[in-house]
Design an enzyme around this catalytic site. Structure first.
Site, PDB file in Angstrom:
ATOM      1  N   LYS A  45       1.795  -8.409  13.462  1.00 30.92           N
ATOM      2  CA  LYS A  45       0.624  -7.637  13.058  1.00 30.92           C
ATOM      3  C   LYS A  45      -0.577  -8.213  13.791  1.00 30.92           C
ATOM      4  O   LYS A  45      -0.994  -9.330  13.514  1.00 30.92           O
ATOM      5  CB  LYS A  45       0.428  -7.721  11.541  1.00 30.92           C
ATOM      6  CG  LYS A  45      -0.712  -6.843  11.039  1.00 30.92           C
ATOM      7  CD  LYS A  45      -0.811  -6.803   9.524  1.00 30.92           C
ATOM      8  CE  LYS A  45      -1.929  -5.860   9.089  1.00 30.92           C
ATOM      9  NZ  LYS A  45      -2.068  -5.777   7.630  1.00 30.92           N
ATOM     10  N   THR A  87       0.816  -1.210   0.000  1.00 28.32           N
ATOM     11  CA  THR A  87       0.000   0.000   0.000  1.00 28.32           C
ATOM     12  C   THR A  87       0.849   1.259   0.000  1.00 28.32           C
ATOM     13  O   THR A  87       0.570   2.225  -0.696  1.00 28.32           O
ATOM     14  CB  THR A  87      -0.917  -0.010   1.244  1.00 28.32           C
ATOM     15  OG1 THR A  87      -1.659  -1.219   1.234  1.00 28.32           O
ATOM     16  CG2 THR A  87      -1.865   1.157   1.238  1.00 28.32           C
ATOM     17  N   THR A 122       2.033  -4.540   4.518  1.00 27.11           N
ATOM     18  CA  THR A 122       1.996  -4.888   5.942  1.00 27.11           C
ATOM     19  C   THR A 122       1.601  -6.347   6.191  1.00 27.11           C
ATOM     20  O   THR A 122       1.865  -6.876   7.263  1.00 27.11           O
ATOM     21  CB  THR A 122       1.015  -3.971   6.708  1.00 27.11           C
ATOM     22  OG1 THR A 122      -0.278  -4.090   6.125  1.00 27.11           O
ATOM     23  CG2 THR A 122       1.474  -2.534   6.662  1.00 27.11           C
ATOM     24  N   ASP A 123       0.976  -6.999   5.202  1.00 28.31           N
ATOM     25  CA  ASP A 123       0.461  -8.354   5.433  1.00 28.31           C
ATOM     26  C   ASP A 123       1.527  -9.321   5.939  1.00 28.31           C
ATOM     27  O   ASP A 123       1.293 -10.073   6.873  1.00 28.31           O
ATOM     28  CB  ASP A 123      -0.152  -8.924   4.144  1.00 28.31           C
ATOM     29  CG  ASP A 123      -1.629  -8.603   4.018  1.00 28.31           C
ATOM     30  OD1 ASP A 123      -1.981  -7.432   4.222  1.00 28.31           O
ATOM     31  OD2 ASP A 123      -2.422  -9.517   3.723  1.00 28.31           O
TER      32      ASP A 123
END
Lengths: 429, 429
Positions: A258, A103, A179-180
């Protein structure tokens, strides 16, 4: 990318028949009337719908068969952006920004639907002018993938890229990353580049930069500041520490996870505090724990994916272990329950895996806290089967470490020695 | 259990030769001198060591070959405990306590090494006298297993036991349960007994009752108080809410997760606050959210274990999906990354699983937060493959729900309908 990007079959015919293409502003009559911009579709979409972006910002899929009338209102012109190269300031340090996608590195072009890596140095300066005041930033696009598509082979390429830059004058390196799977890459770099002489910051954003709530700018600015000002080394994840825009955390690469799908402060250091916190322009070091261990820098940049992560749950069929043995895996990382347990129904096949020479390590699906396998009968049984307790290593970090240890060992015995050694502060001792 | 419980081969010969047995207090000369009690060993232990419990409370394994001298100091007498049946107080409500095992229901007998279910009503009153002032408690031992060994067939037995007691005069039911898989059982009971007309509290302890820090008593007292005083229904997990002894949380059964291996407040409600908190003897209801949905009570007590939980990670071999198809599974619950993603390398086999008629649902390994598969290309691709987004359902709850939905459906279509329906407040809507 074509002007009918992603459309096929029925919906493509419809657009062609009406002389329309992606990016056109149209008014449409169905049961309800809409107006908006025709959006691109994706490879695996159906061919029944045309997608409009409404003025509200929402996308809506209109069934082609139900469209009574469609009229073009205007066409969005493709603007040729001219970007100004930032002035180099000889007083500032040099940083390298490596973009891998995600992103943070994406700019959605509504005209073509293409997601393009936007992070040339010039574009960064245009969107985040604060950066040019902190450092002279070179940038390079390594790849452009959402991080759910990154593989251990990508970890290797990122590590090799960073390693190849260590003789340059860069004071630190920013890795822009989705970020995944950022925590997996952070762990991978932490092991592959252990004792690296400069700091590396993985930076992502939970909200894209076209949204007012985007965390991209603050995370980037904070990472640049951290790399330039903070006299440290190692691999860090630099992301929001709170839900507001006033605090950024620098998490140690083997201890971060995360823990929320969408919050800007989704990343957390498990079982402790972040290595550094940036607040009110100050960088505050964690006084409780020094994550950095100073030894000689000897990069080991190999990963072997013949490692299976097995999360235990009631009813798990123990035949999964047979499958893992037969498929040629060399190691199993268990995500056990509680202090590090799996049920008795697994015992026979665990014994078989041991006999076949697989490495087996135990972590806990509780995520936080120490595995302690001497407390209960189940744990002691599993120790006797040769399962190695992996202290408070996060399951995902243990998996990455196992791939790294296997990739850099001649055999499973050597791998086991690496697994027990605290390489990059991946567990507490 | 024999007086040499668990010893075999070399270590058994050693004990017999020296006329020693488990429970004897001995002084031992090796390189260092020790004194302590001979402890039992377990089925899978080696035969090289004798285990002593030292006065410090720690156990130590002494290599038989290195023992120079061993002398018996005394023998612990087996005390015959006489337990007093508590007086029934006609003014108090009746509760049933069903014991399934786990730390809370265990008493370690250092003489024999046997772990025995201690929770007869009388023993409870002896160790937790406060209980008799709250309710008249009948008790029953259903089984005596550490919860890592409980299976869906045990869930079924617990549910059937509870269901069979609903026509009795019990105001509520306490289920004593190991903490390792308590959240799975809580979810299973929540689905199987949805709309149950009384409250059920699963209670465990993170520290055994022979330790000063044990949480067993407070959790039990709080559960009894909760069941008697709180006018509610449904399945709850009742455990410490803080690290001190002043607050207990009643978590809704489909929303609770064990998030720490050893802390007494290991259990947390994910994405919200506990349904109730018991503090200073007061029961405080969560005002933000009412977990209870009132419908007719129609128990559906079946589970089908042909459901696989697949946690995605970089490097996961997509052949695991082929294995799952070939092994005859009917459903897959994915623990994807971020908003609900798995990598492109999985796509072909995911399409194959869909073609074979498997149900596929998506949760996030972030654990907290909503799965949202319309935001990114990857998510939209996966939606087009027929993967069903499961909102903010905890992965473990989604797995249990899938086993329950499959067990109570005629086919996968019917199962899918159940999976999308909010049965027991397992997701936010």
């Amino acid at each position: 990318m074509s002007s009918h990007s992603g459309y096929r079959g029925k919906s493509l015919s419809f657009l062609q028949k009406n002389n329309l293409q992606v990016g056109d502003i149209v008014s449409v009559a169905t049961d309800v009337d809409y107006s908006g911009m025709i959006m691109p579709r994706y490879e695996y979409s159906d061919d029944e719908h045309v997608v409009l972006k409404l003025k509200s910002g929402y996308n809506i899929g209109l069934e082609v068969d139900k469209i009574k009338k469609i009229k073009i209102e205007s066409t969005v012109e493709l603007k040729k952006e001219t970007i100004q190269q930032p002035q180099t300031n000889p007083k500032l340090s040099k940083l390298l920004l490596v973009s891998t996608g995600g992103t943070i590195a994406s700019k959605v072009d509504y005209r073509t639907g293409g997601v393009t890596p936007a992070l040339t140095a010039a574009e960064l300066n245009a969107t985040v002018p604060e950066l040019a005041k902190i450092a002279n930033i070179d940038s390079e696009v390594l790849f452009s993938e959402y991080s759910e598509n990154l593989l251990p082979e990508h970890w290797k390429k990122i590590a090799e890229k960073i390693n190849s830059c260590l003789n340059s004058e860069y004071k630190g390196i920013i890795v822009a990353h989705g970020t995944d799977t950022m925590q997996y890459t952070a762990a991978a770099l932490s092991f592959a580049l252990v004792n690296i002489p400069i700091p590396v910051a993985l930076v992502g954003s939970q909200r894209s930069s076209d949204r007012p709530s985007s965390d991209a700018a603050l995370n980037l600015i904070s990472a640049a500041k951290f790399l330039v000002e903070c006299d440290t080394t190692g691999i860090y994840v630099v992301m929001h520490n709170t839900t507001s825009d006033d605090e950024v955390a620098c998490h140690w690469g083997t201890r971060v996870r995360k823990n929320h799908t969408s919050k800007r402060n989704a990343f957390q250091t498990i079982g402790g505090s972040p290595a550094f916190i940036i607040k009110n322009d100050k960088i505050i070091k964690n006084q409780q724990f020094n994550y950095v261990r100073k030894r000689e820098y000897v990069p080991k940049i190999n990963f072997d994916t013949r490692v299976a992560l097995v999360k235990y749950y009631p009813g798990l069929d123990s035949n999964i272990i047979n499958y893992i043995i037969e498929a040629g895996y060399k190691a199993i990382i268990f995500e056990g329950t509680g202090l590090g347990h799996i049920g008795k129904t697994m015992y026979d096949n665990v014994a078989k895996a041991k006999k076949k020479g697989l490495f087996m390590g135990m972590t806990s699906q509780c995520i936080d806290g120490m595995v302690r396998m001497t407390v209960y009968e189940s744990g002691r049984d599993l120790l006797n089967f040769g399962i190695i307790p992996l202290a408070d290593m996060i399951p995902e970090t243990a998996l990455v470490k196992a791939m790294w240890a296997l990739g850099n060992s001649k055999n499973v015995q050597e791998m086991e020695t690496l697994m027990k050694e605290n390489i990059a502060s991946e567990f507490s001792d």
